[in-house]
Design a protein around this motif. Structure first.
Motif, PDB file in Angstrom:
ATOM      1  N   SER A 245       0.840  -1.196   0.000  1.00  0.00           N
ATOM      2  CA  SER A 245       0.000   0.000   0.000  1.00  0.00           C
ATOM      3  C   SER A 245       0.878   1.250   0.000  1.00  0.00           C
ATOM      4  O   SER A 245       2.073   1.197   0.314  1.00  0.00           O
ATOM      5  CB  SER A 245      -0.907   0.001   1.223  1.00  0.00           C
ATOM      6  N   THR A 246       0.273   2.385  -0.325  1.00  0.00           N
ATOM      7  CA  THR A 246       1.015   3.641  -0.363  1.00  0.00           C
ATOM      8  C   THR A 246       1.607   3.975   1.004  1.00  0.00           C
ATOM      9  O   THR A 246       2.763   4.407   1.099  1.00  0.00           O
ATOM     10  CB  THR A 246       0.100   4.784  -0.825  1.00  0.00           C
ATOM     11  N   ASP A 247       0.824   3.752   2.058  1.00  0.00           N
ATOM     12  CA  ASP A 247       1.314   4.047   3.411  1.00  0.00           C
ATOM     13  C   ASP A 247       2.500   3.162   3.767  1.00  0.00           C
ATOM     14  O   ASP A 247       3.510   3.642   4.295  1.00  0.00           O
ATOM     15  CB  ASP A 247       0.195   3.856   4.439  1.00  0.00           C
ATOM     16  N   ASP A 248       2.378   1.862   3.474  1.00  0.00           N
ATOM     17  CA  ASP A 248       3.483   0.949   3.774  1.00  0.00           C
ATOM     18  C   ASP A 248       4.716   1.294   2.950  1.00  0.00           C
ATOM     19  O   ASP A 248       5.850   1.175   3.437  1.00  0.00           O
ATOM     20  CB  ASP A 248       3.068  -0.499   3.486  1.00  0.00           C
ATOM     21  N   PHE A 249       4.507   1.729   1.716  1.00  0.00           N
ATOM     22  CA  PHE A 249       5.636   2.105   0.863  1.00  0.00           C
ATOM     23  C   PHE A 249       6.384   3.299   1.447  1.00  0.00           C
ATOM     24  O   PHE A 249       7.622   3.291   1.546  1.00  0.00           O
ATOM     25  CB  PHE A 249       5.126   2.420  -0.543  1.00  0.00           C
ATOM     26  N   HIS A 250       5.648   4.322   1.856  1.00  0.00           N
ATOM     27  CA  HIS A 250       6.298   5.506   2.415  1.00  0.00           C
ATOM     28  C   HIS A 250       6.918   5.213   3.784  1.00  0.00           C
ATOM     29  O   HIS A 250       7.965   5.786   4.123  1.00  0.00           O
ATOM     30  CB  HIS A 250       5.298   6.653   2.502  1.00  0.00           C
ATOM     31  N   ASN A 251       6.307   4.317   4.553  1.00  0.00           N
ATOM     32  CA  ASN A 251       6.916   3.903   5.825  1.00  0.00           C
ATOM     33  C   ASN A 251       8.236   3.188   5.580  1.00  0.00           C
ATOM     34  O   ASN A 251       9.215   3.392   6.316  1.00  0.00           O
ATOM     35  CB  ASN A 251       5.962   2.998   6.598  1.00  0.00           C
ATOM     36  N   TRP A 252       8.260   2.356   4.534  1.00  0.00           N
ATOM     37  CA  TRP A 252       9.509   1.652   4.214  1.00  0.00           C
ATOM     38  C   TRP A 252      10.589   2.647   3.787  1.00  0.00           C
ATOM     39  O   TRP A 252      11.755   2.522   4.194  1.00  0.00           O
ATOM     40  CB  TRP A 252       9.265   0.638   3.095  1.00  0.00           C
ATOM     41  N   LEU A 253      10.213   3.629   2.974  1.00  0.00           N
ATOM     42  CA  LEU A 253      11.177   4.645   2.559  1.00  0.00           C
ATOM     43  C   LEU A 253      11.746   5.378   3.776  1.00  0.00           C
ATOM     44  O   LEU A 253      12.960   5.634   3.857  1.00  0.00           O
ATOM     45  CB  LEU A 253      10.522   5.650   1.613  1.00  0.00           C
ATOM     46  N   ALA A 254      10.876   5.726   4.721  1.00  0.00           N
ATOM     47  CA  ALA A 254      11.323   6.462   5.909  1.00  0.00           C
ATOM     48  C   ALA A 254      12.276   5.612   6.746  1.00  0.00           C
ATOM     49  O   ALA A 254      13.294   6.118   7.250  1.00  0.00           O
ATOM     50  CB  ALA A 254      10.114   6.892   6.734  1.00  0.00           C
ATOM     51  N   LYS A 255      11.967   4.334   6.902  1.00  0.00           N
ATOM     52  CA  LYS A 255      12.837   3.461   7.695  1.00  0.00           C
ATOM     53  C   LYS A 255      14.176   3.239   6.994  1.00  0.00           C
ATOM     54  O   LYS A 255      15.236   3.265   7.632  1.00  0.00           O
ATOM     55  CB  LYS A 255      12.145   2.119   7.940  1.00  0.00           C
ATOM     56  N   ALA A 256      14.112   3.008   5.677  1.00  0.00           N
ATOM     57  CA  ALA A 256      15.349   2.770   4.934  1.00  0.00           C
ATOM     58  C   ALA A 256      16.250   3.997   4.948  1.00  0.00           C
ATOM     59  O   ALA A 256      17.486   3.880   4.955  1.00  0.00           O
ATOM     60  CB  ALA A 256      15.025   2.375   3.495  1.00  0.00           C
ATOM     61  N   ALA A 257      15.650   5.194   4.976  1.00  0.00           N
ATOM     62  CA  ALA A 257      16.447   6.417   4.978  1.00  0.00           C
ATOM     63  C   ALA A 257      17.262   6.566   6.252  1.00  0.00           C
ATOM     64  O   ALA A 257      18.278   7.275   6.272  1.00  0.00           O
ATOM     65  CB  ALA A 257      15.530   7.636   4.803  1.00  0.00           C
ATOM     66  N   ASN A 258      16.845   5.900   7.318  1.00  0.00           N
ATOM     67  CA  ASN A 258      17.567   5.984   8.593  1.00  0.00           C
ATOM     68  C   ASN A 258      18.755   5.034   8.652  1.00  0.00           C
ATOM     69  O   ASN A 258      19.499   5.050   9.648  1.00  0.00           O
ATOM     70  CB  ASN A 258      16.618   5.684   9.756  1.00  0.00           C
ATOM     71  N   HIS A 259      18.933   4.215   7.639  1.00  0.00           N
ATOM     72  CA  HIS A 259      20.035   3.260   7.631  1.00  0.00           C
ATOM     73  C   HIS A 259      21.218   3.837   6.853  1.00  0.00           C
ATOM     74  O   HIS A 259      21.049   4.404   5.774  1.00  0.00           O
ATOM     75  CB  HIS A 259      19.590   1.935   6.977  1.00  0.00           C
ATOM     76  N   ARG A 260      22.377   3.656   7.400  1.00  0.00           N
ATOM     77  CA  ARG A 260      23.570   4.089   6.686  1.00  0.00           C
ATOM     78  C   ARG A 260      23.901   3.085   5.580  1.00  0.00           C
ATOM     79  O   ARG A 260      23.495   1.922   5.612  1.00  0.00           O
ATOM     80  CB  ARG A 260      24.750   4.192   7.653  1.00  0.00           C
ATOM     81  N   LEU A 261      24.660   3.575   4.609  1.00  0.00           N
ATOM     82  CA  LEU A 261      25.082   2.691   3.536  1.00  0.00           C
ATOM     83  C   LEU A 261      25.975   1.581   4.078  1.00  0.00           C
ATOM     84  O   LEU A 261      26.861   1.827   4.914  1.00  0.00           O
ATOM     85  CB  LEU A 261      25.826   3.478   2.453  1.00  0.00           C
ATOM     86  N   HIS A 262      25.735   0.375   3.620  1.00  0.00           N
ATOM     87  CA  HIS A 262      26.553  -0.758   4.032  1.00  0.00           C
ATOM     88  C   HIS A 262      26.604  -1.767   2.878  1.00  0.00           C
ATOM     89  O   HIS A 262      25.713  -1.767   2.009  1.00  0.00           O
ATOM     90  CB  HIS A 262      25.963  -1.420   5.279  1.00  0.00           C
ATOM     91  N   PRO A 263      27.614  -2.615   2.830  1.00  0.00           N
ATOM     92  CA  PRO A 263      27.707  -3.600   1.743  1.00  0.00           C
ATOM     93  C   PRO A 263      26.547  -4.592   1.816  1.00  0.00           C
ATOM     94  O   PRO A 263      26.257  -5.138   2.883  1.00  0.00           O
ATOM     95  CB  PRO A 263      29.052  -4.287   1.984  1.00  0.00           C
ATOM     96  N   ALA A 264      25.899  -4.811   0.712  1.00  0.00           N
ATOM     97  CA  ALA A 264      24.790  -5.759   0.675  1.00  0.00           C
ATOM     98  C   ALA A 264      25.317  -7.185   0.635  1.00  0.00           C
ATOM     99  O   ALA A 264      26.441  -7.442   0.182  1.00  0.00           O
ATOM    100  CB  ALA A 264      23.919  -5.500  -0.549  1.00  0.00           C
ATOM    101  N   ASN A 265      24.500  -8.081   1.124  1.00  0.00           N
ATOM    102  CA  ASN A 265      24.849  -9.485   0.995  1.00  0.00           C
ATOM    103  C   ASN A 265      24.782  -9.869  -0.481  1.00  0.00           C
ATOM    104  O   ASN A 265      23.775  -9.637  -1.144  1.00  0.00           O
ATOM    105  CB  ASN A 265      23.872 -10.349   1.804  1.00  0.00           C
TER     106      ASN A 265
END
Length: 304
Positions: A245-265
């Motif tokens: 949903s739009t709300d879940d999408f924007h919540n995911w964006l907000a949470k992901a923005a709080n994470h620093r860059l790190h090497p992906a698995n």
């Protein structure tokens, strides 16, 4: 006698048509769930082709079966068959029918692509008829585009960048009911952006930026795979596509923005490093995988 044959032909043709139509309707259940507006159009085309193919197959098989049962030579009859010469009319008919069928299929296929808004891959896709499917429900919030998403393909990983939030992820998150615009690029070789549940596919050319659009309409998690063989670790060229949903999408964006860059698995890089550390080498030449991408979000390393 002729009337009986005509009636028999009409009954047989009607029965074959009904069976073919039924088989064509079953084709919808052979495919993944329709998760994008485009998938509805493509599935209609596939059902049409299955129906047409079934009619041709059953018609030919039925004619051959009828001939074997009712036009067999009598026992111990070793004489030659009647001397039948060629028929110009018959030649024209069985040449014209396949040509007309091919033109019919080509025209219908073009109409499907036209409704999907697909032209040349280097052009921005437009959205005429497909938007009606995507926004048929009155409760959809708006018809606007979401922010553009950059898709980077490389050996062997998918990277998704949301430029407006400056977020990078190994998982593609999309809001349902919105037209999605992707900018596709490859860092090395040919790749193929393919989501079976969406019925959309686009080859990605190195050093080119290709615009691509589609409209997800069904929530869930789907698989993105590479439709082009890209080398040794080709099987690792997969990523999850999360439609929410739009709300879940924007919540995911907000949470992901709080994470620093790190090497992906990165499975390809991990396997290559492991095999390189072994005392016994396989002897097979391979391309060194690209370094694991730096991302804000990686499902394998995040708990939310």
């Amino acid at each position: 006698m002729k009337i009986a044959k005509i009636i028999g032909i009409i009954i047989s043709t009607t029965a074959i048509s009904a069976i073919s139509f039924w088989i064509g309707q079953q084709a919808y259940s052979w495919l993944p769930p329709e998760a994008a507006a485009e998938s509805q159009l493509v599935d209609n085309l596939i059902s049409f082709l299955v129906t047409l193919g079934s009619f041709i197959f059953l018609g030919i098989a039925g004619t051959l079966t009828y001939s074997l049962l009712f036009h067999r030579a009598q026992k111990n009859d070793l004489s030659d068959g009647p001397n039948i010469k060629g028929s110009i009319t018959l030649e024209i008919v069985w040449t014209a029918i396949p040509i007309l069928l091919v033109l019919w299929i080509a025209n219908y296929s073009y109409q499907i692509y036209d409704q999907m808004g697909i032209r040349e891959p280097i052009e921005s896709m437009h959205t005429p008829e497909i938007m009606k499917l995507a926004y048929a429900s009155p409760q959809e919030e708006s018809h606007q585009h979401v922010e553009d998403i950059d898709v980077i393909a490389k050996q062997w990983a998918w990277v998704f960048h949301y430029p407006e939030r400056n977020i990078t992820s190994t998982e593609l998150h999309l809001p349902t009911g919105y037209r999605i615009h992707l900018s596709l690029t490859s860092e090395d070789v040919l790749h193929g952006f393919y989501i079976p549940a969406f019925r959309v596919k686009q080859d990605i050319i190195p050093n080119k930026i290709l615009d691509f659009e589609f409209t997800p309409i069904r929530k869930g998690k789907y698989l993105l795979t590479d439709s082009q063989y890209s080398g040794t670790y080709f099987a690792t060229m997969q990523a999850d596509v999360v439609v929410e949903s739009t709300d879940d999408f924007h919540n995911w964006l907000a949470k992901a923005a709080n994470h620093r860059l790190h090497p992906a698995n990165n499975q390809a890089a991990s396997e290559y490093a492991y095999l390189s550390s072994q005392p016994v080498k396989s002897g097979w030449a391979t391309v060194v995988p690209a370094n694991p991408p730096m991302v804000n979000y990686d499902r394998s390393k995040d708990s939310y």
